[in-house]
Design an enzyme around this catalytic site. Structure first.
Site, PDB file in Angstrom:
ATOM      1  N   GLU A  41       0.879  -1.174   0.000  1.00  0.00           N
ATOM      2  CA  GLU A  41       0.000   0.000   0.000  1.00  0.00           C
ATOM      3  C   GLU A  41       0.907   1.212   0.000  1.00  0.00           C
ATOM      4  OE1 GLU A  41      -2.508   2.497   3.287  1.00  0.00           O
ATOM      5  OE2 GLU A  41      -2.736   0.304   3.350  1.00  0.00           O
ATOM      6  N   ARG A  45       1.087  10.330   0.411  1.00  0.00           N
ATOM      7  CA  ARG A  45       1.563  11.467   1.198  1.00  0.00           C
ATOM      8  C   ARG A  45       2.778  12.142   0.569  1.00  0.00           C
ATOM      9  NH1 ARG A  45       2.452   9.244   7.092  1.00  0.00           N
ATOM     10  NH2 ARG A  45       2.230   7.167   6.189  1.00  0.00           N
ATOM     11  N   THR A  69      -3.772   6.476   2.031  1.00  0.00           N
ATOM     12  CA  THR A  69      -3.935   7.887   2.384  1.00  0.00           C
ATOM     13  C   THR A  69      -4.549   8.669   1.220  1.00  0.00           C
ATOM     14  OG1 THR A  69      -1.826   7.603   3.580  1.00  0.00           O
ATOM     15  CG2 THR A  69      -2.838   9.750   3.678  1.00  0.00           C
ATOM     16  N   LYS A 129     -11.018  -0.400   6.891  1.00  0.00           N
ATOM     17  CA  LYS A 129      -9.734  -0.279   7.572  1.00  0.00           C
ATOM     18  C   LYS A 129     -10.019   0.225   8.991  1.00  0.00           C
ATOM     19  CE  LYS A 129      -5.604   2.693   7.404  1.00  0.00           C
ATOM     20  NZ  LYS A 129      -4.908   3.712   6.604  1.00  0.00           N
TER      21      LYS A 129
END
Length: 319
Positions: A41, A45, A69, A129
Protein backbone atom coordinates in the site's frame (compact mmCIF):
# COMPACT_ATOMS: atom_id res chain seq x y z
CA UNK A 1 -15.81 -10.71 -1.11
CA UNK A 2 -14.10 -8.80 -3.91
CA UNK A 3 -11.32 -10.79 -5.65
CA UNK A 4 -8.65 -8.23 -4.73
CA UNK A 5 -9.69 -8.30 -1.08
CA UNK A 6 -9.58 -12.10 -1.19
CA UNK A 7 -5.97 -11.91 -2.38
CA UNK A 8 -5.18 -9.56 0.49
CA UNK A 9 -6.81 -11.98 2.92
CA UNK A 10 -4.64 -14.82 1.63
CA UNK A 11 -1.50 -12.76 2.22
CA UNK A 12 -2.48 -11.57 5.70
CA UNK A 13 -0.16 -8.53 5.76
CA UNK A 14 -0.21 -5.34 3.71
CA UNK A 15 3.08 -3.42 3.97
CA UNK A 16 2.31 0.30 4.24
CA UNK A 17 4.98 2.08 2.21
CA UNK A 18 6.08 5.72 2.18
CA UNK A 19 8.39 6.57 -0.71
CA UNK A 20 10.07 9.95 -1.09
CA UNK A 21 11.91 8.90 -4.25
CA UNK A 22 10.38 6.95 -7.11
CA UNK A 23 13.74 5.29 -7.82
CA UNK A 24 13.33 3.37 -4.57
CA UNK A 25 10.12 1.73 -5.82
CA UNK A 26 11.73 -1.04 -7.87
CA UNK A 27 14.26 -2.30 -5.28
CA UNK A 28 11.62 -2.07 -2.56
CA UNK A 29 9.10 -4.06 -4.61
CA UNK A 30 11.78 -6.66 -5.33
CA UNK A 31 12.60 -6.94 -1.61
CA UNK A 32 8.94 -7.49 -0.76
CA UNK A 33 8.44 -10.08 -3.50
CA UNK A 34 11.66 -11.90 -2.67
CA UNK A 35 10.64 -11.88 0.98
CA UNK A 36 7.40 -13.65 0.11
CA UNK A 37 4.99 -10.72 0.35
CA UNK A 38 4.04 -9.43 -3.13
CA UNK A 39 1.78 -6.60 -1.97
CA UNK A 40 2.15 -2.96 -0.98
CA UNK A 41 0.00 0.00 0.00
CA UNK A 42 1.83 3.06 -1.30
CA UNK A 43 0.70 6.12 0.61
CA UNK A 44 -0.20 9.26 -1.33
CA UNK A 45 1.56 11.47 1.20
CA UNK A 46 4.52 12.11 -1.11
CA UNK A 47 4.97 13.38 -4.65
CA UNK A 48 6.66 10.11 -5.58
CA UNK A 49 3.63 7.92 -4.79
CA UNK A 50 1.99 7.93 -8.21
CA UNK A 51 5.16 7.13 -10.14
CA UNK A 52 6.17 4.54 -7.51
CA UNK A 53 2.93 2.64 -8.05
CA UNK A 54 3.46 2.74 -11.81
CA UNK A 55 7.01 1.40 -11.50
CA UNK A 56 5.99 -1.40 -9.12
CA UNK A 57 3.26 -2.65 -11.44
CA UNK A 58 5.43 -2.41 -14.53
CA UNK A 59 8.44 -4.17 -13.03
CA UNK A 60 6.50 -6.68 -10.92
CA UNK A 61 3.13 -7.30 -12.60
CA UNK A 62 2.42 -10.19 -10.23
CA UNK A 63 2.47 -7.78 -7.31
CA UNK A 64 -0.73 -6.45 -5.75
CA UNK A 65 -0.27 -2.68 -5.41
CA UNK A 66 -2.68 -0.25 -3.84
CA UNK A 67 -2.78 3.41 -2.88
CA UNK A 68 -3.10 4.58 0.72
CA UNK A 69 -3.93 7.89 2.38
CA UNK A 70 -6.22 8.68 -0.55
CA UNK A 71 -8.29 11.76 0.32
CA UNK A 72 -9.83 12.95 -2.96
CA UNK A 73 -11.40 11.61 -6.14
CA UNK A 74 -8.56 13.22 -8.09
CA UNK A 75 -6.09 11.06 -6.15
CA UNK A 76 -8.24 8.00 -6.90
CA UNK A 77 -7.90 8.71 -10.62
CA UNK A 78 -4.16 9.28 -10.39
CA UNK A 79 -3.65 6.09 -8.40
CA UNK A 80 -5.85 3.98 -10.67
CA UNK A 81 -4.19 5.33 -13.82
CA UNK A 82 -0.81 4.40 -12.33
CA UNK A 83 -1.99 0.83 -11.76
CA UNK A 84 -3.33 0.80 -8.20
CA UNK A 85 -5.69 -2.12 -7.66
CA UNK A 86 -7.18 -1.00 -4.36
CA UNK A 87 -7.68 2.21 -2.43
CA UNK A 88 -7.22 2.81 1.30
CA UNK A 89 -8.05 6.01 3.16
CA UNK A 90 -7.53 7.11 6.77
CA UNK A 91 -11.18 8.06 7.23
CA UNK A 92 -14.56 7.48 5.65
CA UNK A 93 -15.26 10.10 3.00
CA UNK A 94 -18.57 9.12 1.32
CA UNK A 95 -17.65 11.03 -1.83
CA UNK A 96 -14.40 9.11 -2.27
CA UNK A 97 -16.01 5.77 -1.40
CA UNK A 98 -18.88 6.26 -3.85
CA UNK A 99 -16.43 7.30 -6.56
CA UNK A 100 -14.37 4.13 -6.05
CA UNK A 101 -17.50 2.00 -6.17
CA UNK A 102 -18.55 3.68 -9.44
CA UNK A 103 -15.08 3.00 -10.83
CA UNK A 104 -15.24 -0.61 -9.58
CA UNK A 105 -12.10 -0.12 -7.47
CA UNK A 106 -12.02 -1.92 -4.10
CA UNK A 107 -11.85 0.63 -1.29
CA UNK A 108 -11.24 0.24 2.45
CA UNK A 109 -11.92 3.50 4.29
CA UNK A 110 -10.70 4.11 7.80
CA UNK A 111 -13.35 3.48 10.45
CA UNK A 112 -13.07 3.50 14.22
CA UNK A 113 -16.62 4.02 15.50
CA UNK A 114 -20.08 2.45 15.14
CA UNK A 115 -21.21 5.49 13.16
CA UNK A 116 -18.38 4.94 10.66
CA UNK A 117 -19.28 1.27 10.36
CA UNK A 118 -22.96 1.96 9.73
CA UNK A 119 -22.04 4.47 7.07
CA UNK A 120 -19.73 1.90 5.46
CA UNK A 121 -22.48 -0.71 5.44
CA UNK A 122 -24.94 1.77 3.98
CA UNK A 123 -22.46 2.36 1.15
CA UNK A 124 -22.33 -1.39 0.50
CA UNK A 125 -18.81 -2.07 1.79
CA UNK A 126 -17.68 -5.46 3.08
CA UNK A 127 -14.28 -4.50 4.48
CA UNK A 128 -13.11 -1.40 6.35
CA UNK A 129 -9.73 -0.28 7.57
CA UNK A 130 -9.83 -0.10 11.38
CA UNK A 131 -7.60 2.90 11.99
CA UNK A 132 -5.70 3.79 14.08
CA UNK A 133 -6.02 0.27 15.42
CA UNK A 134 -4.09 0.24 18.67
CA UNK A 135 -4.97 3.83 19.58
CA UNK A 136 -8.66 3.05 18.99
CA UNK A 137 -8.80 0.12 21.37
CA UNK A 138 -7.13 -2.62 19.34
CA UNK A 139 -8.54 -6.09 18.93
CA UNK A 140 -10.82 -5.72 21.94
CA UNK A 141 -12.58 -2.80 20.24
CA UNK A 142 -12.83 -4.66 16.93
CA UNK A 143 -14.46 -7.64 18.62
CA UNK A 144 -16.92 -5.40 20.44
CA UNK A 145 -17.96 -3.58 17.26
CA UNK A 146 -17.97 -6.72 15.11
CA UNK A 147 -20.74 -8.23 17.22
CA UNK A 148 -23.59 -6.01 15.96
CA UNK A 149 -22.14 -5.63 12.46
CA UNK A 150 -21.92 -9.31 11.58
CA UNK A 151 -21.29 -8.84 7.84
CA UNK A 152 -18.40 -6.43 8.21
CA UNK A 153 -14.75 -7.46 8.08
CA UNK A 154 -11.71 -5.48 9.15
CA UNK A 155 -8.19 -4.60 8.04
CA UNK A 156 -6.62 -3.02 11.15
CA UNK A 157 -3.71 -0.66 10.65
CA UNK A 158 -1.77 1.49 13.10
CA UNK A 159 0.37 0.03 15.85
CA UNK A 160 0.45 -3.44 14.28
CA UNK A 161 3.79 -5.21 14.52
CA UNK A 162 5.40 -8.65 14.64
CA UNK A 163 4.45 -9.02 18.30
CA UNK A 164 0.69 -8.52 18.01
CA UNK A 165 -0.22 -9.32 14.41
CA UNK A 166 -1.19 -12.93 15.09
CA UNK A 167 -3.58 -11.84 17.83
CA UNK A 168 -5.44 -9.79 15.24
CA UNK A 169 -5.30 -12.42 12.48
CA UNK A 170 -6.66 -15.10 14.81
CA UNK A 171 -9.99 -13.23 14.85
CA UNK A 172 -12.02 -14.45 11.83
CA UNK A 173 -13.41 -10.99 11.07
CA UNK A 174 -9.88 -9.65 10.43
CA UNK A 175 -8.85 -10.36 6.83
CA UNK A 176 -5.37 -8.82 7.03
CA UNK A 177 -3.33 -6.22 8.87
CA UNK A 178 -1.53 -3.18 7.55
CA UNK A 179 1.96 -2.63 8.93
CA UNK A 180 5.16 -0.75 8.25
CA UNK A 181 7.74 -2.34 10.54
CA UNK A 182 9.36 -4.28 7.69
CA UNK A 183 9.39 -1.23 5.37
CA UNK A 184 10.24 1.62 7.72
CA UNK A 185 11.12 4.93 6.11
CA UNK A 186 14.59 4.78 7.65
CA UNK A 187 15.39 1.49 5.96
CA UNK A 188 14.09 2.75 2.62
CA UNK A 189 15.99 6.05 2.81
CA UNK A 190 19.21 4.21 3.68
CA UNK A 191 18.72 1.76 0.81
CA UNK A 192 18.71 -1.24 3.17
CA UNK A 193 16.64 -3.40 0.84
CA UNK A 194 18.34 -6.63 1.88
CA UNK A 195 17.25 -5.89 5.44
CA UNK A 196 13.71 -5.17 4.21
CA UNK A 197 13.70 -8.54 2.45
CA UNK A 198 14.87 -10.21 5.66
CA UNK A 199 12.24 -8.49 7.81
CA UNK A 200 9.55 -9.29 5.24
CA UNK A 201 10.53 -12.96 5.30
CA UNK A 202 10.39 -12.92 9.10
CA UNK A 203 6.95 -11.27 9.00
CA UNK A 204 5.63 -13.92 6.61
CA UNK A 205 6.96 -16.72 8.80
CA UNK A 206 5.45 -15.07 11.88
CA UNK A 207 2.03 -15.00 10.24
CA UNK A 208 2.15 -18.65 9.18
CA UNK A 209 3.77 -19.85 12.38
CA UNK A 210 5.09 -23.03 10.78
CA UNK A 211 6.28 -25.63 13.28
CA UNK A 212 6.88 -29.37 13.36
CA UNK A 213 3.89 -31.09 14.96
CA UNK A 214 4.73 -34.77 14.55
CA UNK A 215 6.41 -37.41 12.39
CA UNK A 216 4.29 -40.29 11.13
CA UNK A 217 5.94 -43.69 10.66
CA UNK A 218 4.36 -46.14 8.23
CA UNK A 219 4.05 -49.54 9.93
CA UNK A 220 2.94 -52.72 8.21
CA UNK A 221 0.25 -53.48 10.74
CA UNK A 222 -1.09 -52.64 14.20
CA UNK A 223 1.34 -55.02 15.90
CA UNK A 224 4.34 -53.21 14.43
CA UNK A 225 2.82 -49.84 15.35
CA UNK A 226 2.35 -51.10 18.91
CA UNK A 227 5.96 -52.27 19.17
CA UNK A 228 7.23 -49.01 17.71
CA UNK A 229 5.40 -46.88 20.25
CA UNK A 230 6.36 -49.32 23.06
CA UNK A 231 9.97 -48.39 22.39
CA UNK A 232 9.38 -44.64 22.56
CA UNK A 233 7.22 -45.08 25.65
CA UNK A 234 9.52 -47.49 27.50
CA UNK A 235 12.85 -45.89 26.63
CA UNK A 236 12.06 -42.19 26.35
CA UNK A 237 8.87 -41.92 28.37
CA UNK A 238 6.73 -40.79 25.43
CA UNK A 239 3.31 -41.92 26.63
CA UNK A 240 1.37 -44.21 24.27
CA UNK A 241 -1.98 -42.90 23.04
CA UNK A 242 -3.84 -45.44 20.87
CA UNK A 243 -6.17 -44.10 18.17
CA UNK A 244 -8.34 -45.50 15.40
CA UNK A 245 -5.77 -45.51 12.61
CA UNK A 246 -2.54 -44.89 14.51
CA UNK A 247 -0.81 -44.90 17.88
CA UNK A 248 0.91 -41.80 19.19
CA UNK A 249 3.99 -41.83 21.41
CA UNK A 250 3.90 -38.47 23.12
CA UNK A 251 2.98 -35.72 20.71
CA UNK A 252 5.76 -35.98 18.13
CA UNK A 253 5.70 -39.64 17.05
CA UNK A 254 2.75 -41.25 15.24
CA UNK A 255 2.93 -44.92 14.23
CA UNK A 256 0.43 -45.76 11.49
CA UNK A 257 -1.39 -49.08 11.90
CA UNK A 258 -1.35 -49.50 8.13
CA UNK A 259 0.85 -47.67 5.60
CA UNK A 260 -0.58 -44.34 4.48
CA UNK A 261 0.79 -41.57 2.27
CA UNK A 262 4.54 -41.37 1.89
CA UNK A 263 6.89 -44.28 1.29
CA UNK A 264 8.25 -44.04 4.82
CA UNK A 265 5.54 -41.98 6.45
CA UNK A 266 4.63 -38.34 6.80
CA UNK A 267 5.71 -35.13 8.48
CA UNK A 268 3.03 -32.83 9.86
CA UNK A 269 3.69 -29.08 9.79
CA UNK A 270 1.43 -26.94 11.93
CA UNK A 271 0.25 -23.55 10.73
CA UNK A 272 -1.72 -20.66 12.17
CA UNK A 273 -4.02 -20.45 9.14
CA UNK A 274 -4.13 -23.39 6.77
CA UNK A 275 -5.89 -21.66 3.85
CA UNK A 276 -3.44 -18.75 3.97
CA UNK A 277 -0.54 -21.23 4.03
CA UNK A 278 -1.93 -23.11 1.04
CA UNK A 279 -1.93 -19.87 -0.95
CA UNK A 280 1.63 -19.16 0.19
CA UNK A 281 2.86 -22.58 -0.92
CA UNK A 282 1.06 -22.42 -4.25
CA UNK A 283 2.69 -19.04 -4.93
CA UNK A 284 6.02 -20.83 -4.51
CA UNK A 285 4.98 -23.45 -7.05
CA UNK A 286 4.33 -26.15 -4.43
CA UNK A 287 1.22 -28.17 -5.24
CA UNK A 288 -1.33 -29.13 -2.61
CA UNK A 289 -3.47 -32.26 -3.03
CA UNK A 290 -6.94 -31.12 -2.01
CA UNK A 291 -8.24 -34.68 -2.47
CA UNK A 292 -6.44 -35.49 0.79
CA UNK A 293 -8.09 -32.63 2.68
CA UNK A 294 -9.79 -33.47 5.97
CA UNK A 295 -12.40 -31.30 7.63
CA UNK A 296 -13.91 -30.91 11.04
CA UNK A 297 -17.29 -29.23 11.34
CA UNK A 298 -16.88 -27.95 7.80
CA UNK A 299 -13.50 -26.33 8.49
CA UNK A 300 -10.32 -27.52 6.74
CA UNK A 301 -8.00 -29.07 9.31
CA UNK A 302 -5.32 -30.92 7.33
CA UNK A 303 -4.13 -31.43 3.76
CA UNK A 304 -1.15 -33.14 2.10
CA UNK A 305 1.29 -31.70 -0.41
CA UNK A 306 1.68 -33.61 -3.66
CA UNK A 307 5.46 -33.96 -3.48
CA UNK A 308 7.29 -36.19 -1.01
CA UNK A 309 10.58 -35.33 0.68
CA UNK A 310 13.06 -38.20 1.13
CA UNK A 311 10.23 -40.71 1.22
CA UNK A 312 8.04 -38.68 3.58
CA UNK A 313 4.77 -37.06 2.61
CA UNK A 314 4.23 -33.57 4.03
CA UNK A 315 0.97 -32.28 5.32
CA UNK A 316 -0.26 -29.03 6.74
CA UNK A 317 -2.12 -29.16 10.01
CA UNK A 318 -4.24 -26.36 11.38
CA UNK A 319 -3.08 -25.51 14.89
Amino acid sequence: MNAVLEKIQKLGIVPVVVLDKAEDAEPLAKALCDGGLPVAEVTFRTEAAEESIRIMKQKFPQMLVGAGTVLTTEQVDRAANAGAEFIVSPGLNPTVVKYCIEKNIPVAPGCSSPSDMECALALGLEVVKFFPAEASGGLKAIKAMAAPYVNLKFMPTGGINEKNINEYLAFPKVIACGGSWMVSSGLVKNGEFDRIKELTREAVMTVHGFELKHVGINCENEEEADKTTDLFDGVFGFEKKPGNSSIFAGTYIEAMKTPYLGVKGHIAIGTNHIMRSISYLEALGIEVDMETASYKEGVLRAVYLKEEVSGFALHLLQK
